[in-house]
Design a protein around this motif. Structure first.
Motif, mmCIF file in Angstrom:
data_model
loop_
_atom_site.group_PDB
_atom_site.id
_atom_site.type_symbol
_atom_site.label_atom_id
_atom_site.label_comp_id
_atom_site.label_asym_id
_atom_site.label_seq_id
_atom_site.Cartn_x
_atom_site.Cartn_y
_atom_site.Cartn_z
ATOM 1 N N THR A 207 0.833 -1.200 0.000
ATOM 2 C CA THR A 207 0.000 0.000 0.000
ATOM 3 C C THR A 207 0.866 1.248 0.000
ATOM 4 O OG1 THR A 207 -1.699 -1.204 1.241
ATOM 5 C CG2 THR A 207 -1.855 1.203 1.219
ATOM 6 N N ALA A 208 1.863 1.283 0.894
ATOM 7 C CA ALA A 208 2.753 2.448 0.967
ATOM 8 C C ALA A 208 3.557 2.601 -0.316
ATOM 9 C CB ALA A 208 3.677 2.309 2.172
ATOM 10 N N HIS A 209 3.965 1.489 -0.896
ATOM 11 C CA HIS A 209 4.733 1.541 -2.148
ATOM 12 C C HIS A 209 3.897 2.108 -3.287
ATOM 13 C CE1 HIS A 209 7.385 0.408 -5.436
ATOM 14 N NE2 HIS A 209 6.414 -0.330 -5.968
ATOM 15 N N LEU A 313 -6.959 1.188 -0.859
ATOM 16 C CA LEU A 313 -7.663 0.407 0.154
ATOM 17 C C LEU A 313 -7.077 -0.994 0.225
ATOM 18 C CD1 LEU A 313 -11.375 1.327 -0.690
ATOM 19 C CD2 LEU A 313 -9.872 2.425 0.977
ATOM 20 N N THR A 314 -6.732 -1.416 1.418
ATOM 21 C CA THR A 314 -6.283 -2.787 1.648
ATOM 22 C C THR A 314 -7.263 -3.448 2.600
ATOM 23 O OG1 THR A 314 -3.936 -2.376 1.229
ATOM 24 C CG2 THR A 314 -4.482 -4.189 2.719
ATOM 25 N N SER A 372 -6.595 -15.690 -0.309
ATOM 26 C CA SER A 372 -7.932 -15.941 -0.816
ATOM 27 C C SER A 372 -8.838 -14.717 -0.776
ATOM 28 C CB SER A 372 -8.580 -17.069 0.001
ATOM 29 O OG SER A 372 -9.822 -17.427 -0.544
ATOM 30 N N LEU A 373 -8.672 -13.834 0.228
ATOM 31 C CA LEU A 373 -9.552 -12.677 0.354
ATOM 32 C C LEU A 373 -8.825 -11.337 0.367
ATOM 33 C CD1 LEU A 373 -12.174 -13.844 3.037
ATOM 34 C CD2 LEU A 373 -12.455 -13.709 0.559
ATOM 35 N N LEU A 374 -7.601 -11.283 0.802
ATOM 36 C CA LEU A 374 -6.944 -9.995 1.011
ATOM 37 C C LEU A 374 -6.464 -9.378 -0.298
ATOM 38 C CD1 LEU A 374 -5.942 -7.869 3.017
ATOM 39 C CD2 LEU A 374 -3.823 -9.200 3.232
ATOM 40 N N HIS A 375 -6.871 -8.115 -0.524
ATOM 41 C CA HIS A 375 -6.486 -7.370 -1.720
ATOM 42 C C HIS A 375 -6.038 -5.965 -1.343
ATOM 43 C CE1 HIS A 375 -9.350 -10.383 -3.287
ATOM 44 N NE2 HIS A 375 -8.761 -10.250 -4.464
ATOM 45 N N THR A 376 -5.244 -5.376 -2.203
ATOM 46 C CA THR A 376 -4.977 -3.939 -2.181
ATOM 47 C C THR A 376 -5.484 -3.362 -3.490
ATOM 48 O OG1 THR A 376 -3.062 -4.043 -0.715
ATOM 49 C CG2 THR A 376 -3.219 -2.137 -2.161
ATOM 50 N N LEU A 377 -6.274 -2.294 -3.387
ATOM 51 C CA LEU A 377 -6.878 -1.645 -4.543
ATOM 52 C C LEU A 377 -6.399 -0.191 -4.598
ATOM 53 C CD1 LEU A 377 -8.995 -1.172 -6.805
ATOM 54 C CD2 LEU A 377 -10.706 -0.875 -4.997
ATOM 55 N N LEU A 378 -5.815 0.190 -5.712
ATOM 56 C CA LEU A 378 -5.358 1.562 -5.927
ATOM 57 C C LEU A 378 -6.240 2.225 -6.973
ATOM 58 C CD1 LEU A 378 -3.180 3.831 -5.510
ATOM 59 C CD2 LEU A 378 -1.996 2.827 -7.504
#
Length: 383
Positions: A207-209, A313-314, A372-378
């Motif tokens: 996320t920070a990257h 959003l993560t 399976s569920l965790l995503h980061t959306l930019l």
């Protein structure tokens, strides 16, 4: 000085002063012999403070608590009371803006050629009511104030798979076989049990990257908790503000990151002016909102961002409705009541719907999947 002199100096009525005295907010001394009240400079200062707090709409009960904190020299607690009042005022302001917008849309409908279809007015009114209720009905069912002291230990334990999961956070959820849904490295092999905070550090680093703040860019972390994500952005040169509804989480955050500005608040009424921030982030918090509240939160994010502001959003998300249905079906087949409870009590958003909303509102999106569920959306604005 007597009550008339005090009232004249303060520009308030003697009746108001007597009312504050009846409520125990001031305790003036009485002159020997005649029993008249005598107001000292300290009484005047206290009355000025009461009048100022009343001016911003603070209740008498909250004023009593605030004065107690002032008497004890606790500036931080006083600031919390003021920030809470500010959050209430922002919520009222946002609701008023929504009502103004709905009224204007009704006016526009009435100005259209041909007979007015009253059903359209009813639909607007129903939509307005539903959103108002969604904004008002959020509450912290998980009592994060009680979790602040162990939050960092818990996320690290879950991330490293070194401790059992907390059933209040998530059930023992078997993973589905998953593939990468966005840019980035291939999805890791799924472990045998689900942890709410699995891949925690990796997701926060990503996320920070992706945000990659320029020096002194203004950033907002919603649901900042103890500040773990905001801290990574501080290290990259951003000027960070964090909000959370938990006082205890924010106290821990202040201790860890004294250069960070923190405020009480939540997704649904961000206590900031329009176009305040260059970017906005949130991690492991968005799923606490209902679907209607998530829509309101997205609107609030857009409001406080500059025209070039970006969102990252993560969180735990289903890829789409089919993924959600299959996930629930497997849990039902396995008879996993803890898993079903976690899904029922939280509102993991659908990634494709989130991307669709953002793209419809002028953003280009990309996303990464960790498990399976965790995503980061930019989301970055096209303009």
């Amino acid at each position: 000085m007597n009550i008339k002199e005090a009232a004249g100096r303060l520009g308030i009525s003697p009746r108001a002063i007597r009312f504050y005295e009846e409520k125990g907010l001031i305790l003036p001394s009485k002159q020997a012999g005649n029993g008249y009240r005598s107001y000292t400079e300290n009484d005047i200062w206290r009355l000025q403070t009461i009048a100022a707090l009343r001016e911003i709409g603070m209740s008498l009960q909250d004023i009593t608590h605030a004065l107690g904190e002032i008497d004890q020299g606790n500036q931080q607690r006083l600031e919390e009371y003021l920030e809470l009042q500010q959050a209430v005022m922002y919520a009222q302001w946002i609701e008023l803006k929504r009502m103004l917008d709905t009224t204007q849309r009704m006016i526009d409908l009435n100005r259209q050629d041909g007979p007015l279809d009253v059903s359209h007015l009813h639909e607007l009114a129903d939509s307005s009511r539903r959103l108002r209720e969604a904004r008002q009905n959020w509450h912290d069912r998980w009592n994060y104030d009680t979790q602040a002291a162990i939050h960092d230990e818990r996320v690290q334990a879950a991330d490293g798979m070194t401790a059992g999961h907390d059933p209040e956070e998530a059930g023992s959820m078997p993973y589905n076989e998953s593939t990468n849904a966005g840019e980035g490295p291939a999805t890791k092999e799924a472990p045998s049990s689900f942890y709410l905070y699995h891949n925690y550090d990796e997701a926060l680093e990503q996320t920070a990257h992706w945000i990659s703040p320029a020096p002194r860019e203004q950033g907002l972390d919603i649901g900042t908790g103890t500040g773990n994500l905001a801290g990574k952005l501080l290290e990259r040169g951003a000027t960070m503000t964090g909000i959370d509804q938990s006082r205890e989480m924010l106290r821990t955050c202040r201790t860890k990151y004294p250069k960070m500005h923190v405020k009480l608040g939540n997704f649904l009424a961000l206590p900031f002016a329009d176009q305040t921030f260059d970017f906005l982030v949130s991690s492991f918090a968005f799923h606490h909102l209902s679907p209607d509240q998530q829509q309101l939160a997205l609107q609030e994010m857009q409001r406080v961002l500059t025209v070039r502001g970006r969102i990252c959003l993560t969180d735990l998300m289903f890829v789409d409705a089919a993924h959600q249905e299959e996930y629930i079906r497997q849990a039902e087949t396995a008879g996993d009541t803890l898993q079903l409870r976690a899904i029922r009590e939280r509102h993991f958003p659908l990634l494709d719907e989130l991307c669709g909303w953002l793209e419809d509102h002028g953003y280009v999106t990309k996303h990464m999947r960790y498990n399976s569920l965790l995503h980061t959306l930019l989301a970055v604005p096209l303009r």
